[in-house]
Structure formats: C-alpha cells, structure tokens
Write an enzyme that holds these catalytic residues in place. Sequence first.
Site, short mmCIF file in Angstrom:
data_model
loop_
_atom_site.label_atom_id
_atom_site.label_comp_id
_atom_site.label_asym_id
_atom_site.label_seq_id
_atom_site.Cartn_x
_atom_site.Cartn_y
_atom_site.Cartn_z
N ASP A 121 0.84 -1.20 0.00
CA ASP A 121 0.00 0.00 0.00
C ASP A 121 0.88 1.25 0.00
O ASP A 121 1.64 1.49 0.94
CB ASP A 121 -0.88 -0.05 1.26
N VAL A 122 0.75 2.06 -1.06
CA VAL A 122 1.52 3.30 -1.18
C VAL A 122 0.56 4.47 -1.13
O VAL A 122 -0.17 4.75 -2.08
CB VAL A 122 2.34 3.33 -2.49
N GLU A 123 0.53 5.17 0.01
CA GLU A 123 -0.31 6.34 0.17
C GLU A 123 0.23 7.21 1.29
O GLU A 123 1.07 6.78 2.08
CB GLU A 123 -1.76 5.94 0.44
N GLN A 124 -0.29 8.42 1.37
CA GLN A 124 0.19 9.40 2.32
C GLN A 124 -0.40 9.20 3.72
O GLN A 124 -1.50 8.67 3.88
CB GLN A 124 -0.17 10.81 1.85
#
Length: 231
Positions: A121-124
């Site tokens: 999961d790549v998110e801020q």
Amino acid sequence: MLVKITLLLVALCCFISYSLAVLGVDMSLQQCQSASLSNWQCLRNQGFEFAIIEAWNGGYQYNANIKKCVDDARAAGFKYVDVYAFMCPNCRGNNPASTAVNYMLGRLHNEGVNYGQLWVDVEQCSGCWTGTLSQNCNYVAEAIQSANSYFQNEGAGRKVGVYSSMYEWQQTVGTCSYFSQYQLWYAHYDNVPNFSDSWAYKFGGWSSPAIKQYYDHGPSQCGVDVDVNYY
C-alpha cells in the site's frame, strides 16, 4: 428499428459486463480487530467474493488478529483472500523495509495464514514518509524486492502487487515508474465497478489494472466498515 436494436445491444453488453464482474471488500487492521464470522457471512451474502485484509499498518505494525480474519473470511465462503501492508519509512519498526517485510511474512508463514498474495500500500499519512520522492520510491522498491525474495524462498507461488491511486502515488513517490510489471490495485471512488476510468490508473508506468477500489464504504447492514472493490 435500427436504433432499437443498437440500444438493445448496448444494454445487453452492459448486462454481461456487470454479470461477469467479481466484487470484493478490503478491511483495515482496525476493523479486523472486531470483525466476527457473522460479519464476514453478511458480506458474503451481499455478493462479495474476494477479500483483502490489512496485515501490517505503519506504526501499529503486525496485525495480530490477521489469521482469525482470514480464516473467518474463508469459512464464510470467500473464494480469494489476500493481505495488504501499509509501510512507511518514518513509522516505528518500519525501517529498513526489508526487516519489516521479512518479519511480517515470517509471522504469516509461521502462523499458517492461508492468503493468496501481498499488496504493498503506497499512500500518504502525516509524517510517515521522508522528505524526498526518490527516497520514498527506493523504500517501496526495497519492500517489494524483499517480499519477492521471501516468496521465492518460500516456494508457495505467492506474488506481490501494488495498491495506490494517481494522487497518492504522485504525492508519495512522484513519477517513480519501476513497478509496472507488478499488478496494480488502484483507488478511484466513483462508485462504478468497472475499469472505464482509464485516466485514473495510468500512473507509475501502468497501462492496465488488476483491481479497482471503487468506493470507501460497504453495506452498512453488515456491521463492519469495509471498502468495496471490483475486478
């Protein structure tokens, strides 16, 4: 008559498309802590067939309840159950990525968690990432490469995929495009279960997706908060 036939064919194509759609849910670590078998049975009765459950959440680290959630989902009749991991370099116990990944996958293996594949999961999140996009890209690369190496040694045929959205990807890793050989699970909350929104998944070098997270709320009657997905 020609217009009527054309409209009928369009309607038939839409019906076939939706009838072939496979819908699923994803569940966070927090929701997994309280989810019961009856919650999973309710979701399955709503027509959902696959599930993706969070196995690692930043500073919270490993989901100690992951095996129960996966077992309950399978017992409820979910055909496919994957896991996902949100990892971040500034989060406690997440850096280096290789150490966190090997710890997580080692526990999943030792606990006998019956999952399909891992989604990174790549998110801020506030304060979770470093100051440069290139460093963040390198961190994601280390996580993916470590998972690949683990799976090769494990020999169970598991694979790695990537979860993100156009906005989250650009904010986190910029124009990083090293991972397009991996399956993409993308988020776009238009509440439309299909891949017609091609602009929403053409980032990071990808040209086609595997899964779409199309809304951030599932059926309220099931008593557990999930996102809903399509492939």
